[in-house]
Design a protein around this motif. Structure first.
Motif, short mmCIF file in Angstrom:
data_model
loop_
_atom_site.label_atom_id
_atom_site.label_comp_id
_atom_site.label_asym_id
_atom_site.label_seq_id
_atom_site.Cartn_x
_atom_site.Cartn_y
_atom_site.Cartn_z
N PRO A 1 0.54 16.85 -11.07
CA PRO A 1 -0.62 17.13 -12.36
C PRO A 1 -1.41 16.16 -12.45
N GLN A 2 -1.05 14.65 -12.13
CA GLN A 2 -2.37 13.82 -12.41
C GLN A 2 -1.68 12.20 -11.44
N PRO A 3 -2.96 12.37 -10.83
CA PRO A 3 -2.84 10.65 -9.92
C PRO A 3 -2.41 9.27 -10.62
N LEU A 4 -0.91 9.27 -9.73
CA LEU A 4 -0.93 7.73 -10.10
C LEU A 4 -1.72 6.60 -11.00
N HIS A 5 -2.99 6.09 -9.24
CA HIS A 5 -3.68 5.24 -9.69
C HIS A 5 -4.20 5.54 -11.13
N LEU A 6 -4.44 6.58 -12.03
CA LEU A 6 -5.36 7.55 -13.07
C LEU A 6 -4.04 7.35 -14.20
N GLN A 7 -2.91 6.87 -14.41
CA GLN A 7 -1.79 6.78 -15.32
C GLN A 7 -1.77 5.54 -15.81
N ILE B 1 0.98 -0.79 0.10
CA ILE B 1 -0.14 -0.02 -0.35
C ILE B 1 0.78 1.03 0.09
N THR B 2 0.63 1.82 -1.04
CA THR B 2 1.36 3.55 -1.34
C THR B 2 0.24 4.16 -1.56
N SER B 3 1.21 5.90 -1.42
CA SER B 3 0.56 6.87 -1.99
C SER B 3 0.24 7.30 -3.90
N PRO B 4 -1.16 7.25 -3.69
CA PRO B 4 -0.69 7.66 -5.19
C PRO B 4 -0.73 9.44 -6.08
N TYR B 5 -0.67 9.93 -4.61
CA TYR B 5 0.26 11.00 -4.68
C TYR B 5 1.76 11.11 -4.75
N THR B 6 2.65 11.09 -5.55
CA THR B 6 3.49 11.82 -5.13
C THR B 6 4.86 11.09 -6.60
N PHE B 7 6.03 10.61 -6.32
CA PHE B 7 6.81 10.73 -7.87
C PHE B 7 6.26 9.28 -8.16
N PHE B 8 6.52 9.12 -9.44
CA PHE B 8 6.36 8.05 -9.67
C PHE B 8 7.17 6.76 -9.03
N ALA B 9 8.48 6.49 -8.58
CA ALA B 9 9.52 5.66 -8.06
C ALA B 9 8.66 5.12 -7.27
N SER B 10 7.44 5.52 -6.11
CA SER B 10 7.57 4.78 -5.41
C SER B 10 6.58 3.80 -5.89
N PRO B 11 5.41 4.07 -6.08
CA PRO B 11 4.64 2.57 -6.81
C PRO B 11 5.82 1.46 -7.80
N VAL C 1 -0.92 -0.88 -4.58
CA VAL C 1 -2.54 -1.01 -4.40
C VAL C 1 -2.17 0.68 -3.63
N PHE C 2 -3.42 1.42 -4.28
CA PHE C 2 -3.53 2.87 -3.55
C PHE C 2 -3.76 3.49 -2.87
N ALA C 3 -3.44 3.85 -1.44
CA ALA C 3 -5.18 4.86 -0.99
C ALA C 3 -4.99 6.25 -0.95
N ASP C 4 -5.71 6.92 -0.53
CA ASP C 4 -5.97 7.95 -0.57
C ASP C 4 -5.19 9.06 0.41
N GLN D 1 -10.46 4.26 -11.02
CA GLN D 1 -11.50 4.85 -11.64
C GLN D 1 -11.20 6.47 -11.29
N VAL D 2 -11.48 6.69 -12.15
CA VAL D 2 -11.77 8.38 -11.11
C VAL D 2 -12.75 8.37 -10.31
N GLY D 3 -12.72 8.96 -9.62
CA GLY D 3 -13.51 8.64 -8.45
C GLY D 3 -13.22 8.14 -7.15
N ASP D 4 -12.10 7.19 -7.49
CA ASP D 4 -12.01 6.46 -6.53
C ASP D 4 -11.13 6.71 -5.43
N LEU D 5 -10.03 8.19 -5.67
CA LEU D 5 -9.61 8.80 -4.23
C LEU D 5 -9.33 10.11 -4.52
N PRO D 6 -10.44 10.46 -4.09
CA PRO D 6 -10.82 11.90 -4.29
C PRO D 6 -9.93 12.76 -3.68
N VAL D 7 -9.78 12.07 -2.83
CA VAL D 7 -8.62 13.20 -2.05
C VAL D 7 -7.44 14.02 -2.82
N SER D 8 -6.78 12.78 -3.53
CA SER D 8 -5.57 13.09 -3.95
C SER D 8 -6.34 13.37 -5.63
#
Length: 370
Positions: free
Chosen positions: A316-322, A85-95, A106-109, A331-338
């Motif tokens: 500019p684009q969270p990683l779960h939507l890359q 589990i990691t963040s979708p709001y970070t540099f790509f190297a994390s995932p 697995v992305f958590a908000d 899908q869009v809306g899955d992690l709304p805060v990010s």
């Protein structure tokens, strides 16, 4: 048109180099005379100094921050069939590091005020395949490690701290990189502690992991030309280590300089609609980046650009939507805060010796448009 002298850089590494060049060039001369350029005495000394600073028993120099993450996961036996589990709001190297070892990110908000992992979302993301949590101390802001470690301990999970942007940040009396199973740092030139090239380090208190990582970073060699596993070429250069040792001695002064710039921004923008970065109640922010939020992000950025002020969109684009992770099914809306944060966040210029005139220029321009 504004004259070129009015330009406010996002970061001024050339100014820093001017201040350090005599000492660093001398260290290069000494390194050259010794004839040891990879994993030599400067690397050994730097590893000890980093461990002492971070507060761990061990530190292992590697080629970059991405390798620090991937080699940590590999040493922990995490691979195909496992989830991290990691963040979708970070540099790509994390995932990316999770994918490199064959595991599934697995992305958590995130929390809207800190940009860091939301512990409640982490808990909701747990499955029977979860093996580890990778919190990211984003922008130098320490994650809520007490909550994350509580989840990890409850479910027998490993914790790999992505502290790439947060050298010197703290949670209570503990430095980031000292609380998880491993701590992973990047010394990319833009970081709080940055080299003049790539570099990274892994911190840990687990002696068994140290032996594994030291071998893996050097092609899986148990001794010269004898290999008992497929490793990686991830060795820290002597010349980078020599520079990092010089900069490490002044790291507290550098962080204090960043915090001074951040405070000036926060005070000046208090009467605007801008949401400044949160000062964590549980620790100390290292301010690798100073990232604001505003629904008028694009207009603010354009106004600053029109007046020769550099900014950065992180991210500019969270990683779960890359596109690369489309197969994970988010899908869009899955992690709304990010997702909302990615449309509102703007990183402003910040570095330890940033002139007051430039700081004033940045926040006055923001006030002007808002």
């Amino acid at each position: 048109m504004h004259d070129v002298v009015d330009k406010v850089p996002f970061l001024n590494l050339s100014e820093e180099f001017s201040a350090l060049q005599a000492e660093w060039l001398e260290s290069i001369r000494v390194t050259g005379s010794q004839g040891s350029f990879v994993l030599g005495p400067n690397v050994v000394a730097f590893e000890k100094e980093v461990a002492a600073y971070v507060g761990t028993r061990h530190a292992i120099g590697v080629a970059n921050g991405t390798d620090a993450l991937a080699l940590s996961l590999r040493a922990l036996g995490i691979g195909p069939g496992d989830e991290v589990i990691t963040s979708p709001y970070t540099f790509f190297a994390s995932p990316e590091s999770i994918s490199i070892v064959g595991a599934t990110p697995v992305f958590a908000d995130i929390l809207p005020d800190s940009f860091n992992l939301d512990p409640d979302s982490v808990r909701a993301s747990l499955t029977g395949k979860t093996r580890a949590i990778m919190p990211v101390h984003i922008f130098g802001n320490p994650a809520d490690m007490d909550a994350i470690m509580a989840i990890a301990n409850e479910h027998n999970l490993k914790v790999v701290e992505d502290a790439a942007q947060a050298f010197g940040a703290s949670v209570g009396d503990a430095k980031v990189g000292s609380m998880g199973t491993t701590g992973c740092f990047s010394f990319y030139p833009t970081k709080v502690l940055g080299g003049y090239g790539d570099g990274g380090v892994i911190t840990t208190n687990d002696a068994a992991l140290v032996d594994s990582i030291r071998k893996t970073r050097n092609h899986g060699a148990v001794r010269p030309f004898v290999h008992d596993e497929i490793g990686a070429n991830s060795r820290l250069d002597e010349i980078q280590a020599s520079l990092l040792r010089i900069k490490l001695r002044a790291i507290e002064q550098a962080i204090a300089g960043r915090r001074k710039v951040a405070e000036a921004y926060t005070v000046a923008l208090a009467d605007t609609a801008v949401i400044p970065p949160l000062l964590p109640s549980h620790g100390g922010h290292a301010f690798n980046l100073y990232t604001i939020r505003t629904p008028r992000r694009d207009a603010v950025r354009q106004h600053l650009s029109d007046h020769n002020v550099a900014t950065s969109l992180c991210y500019p684009q969270p990683l779960h939507l890359q596109p690369v992770y489309s197969g994970l099914g988010y899908q869009v809306g899955d992690l709304p805060v990010s997702e909302q944060t990615s449309t509102e966040a703007l990183s402003l210029p910040i570095y330890p010796t940033m002139p007051e005139s430039h700081i004033h220029r940045v926040y006055n321009l923001i006030k002007e448009i808002l």
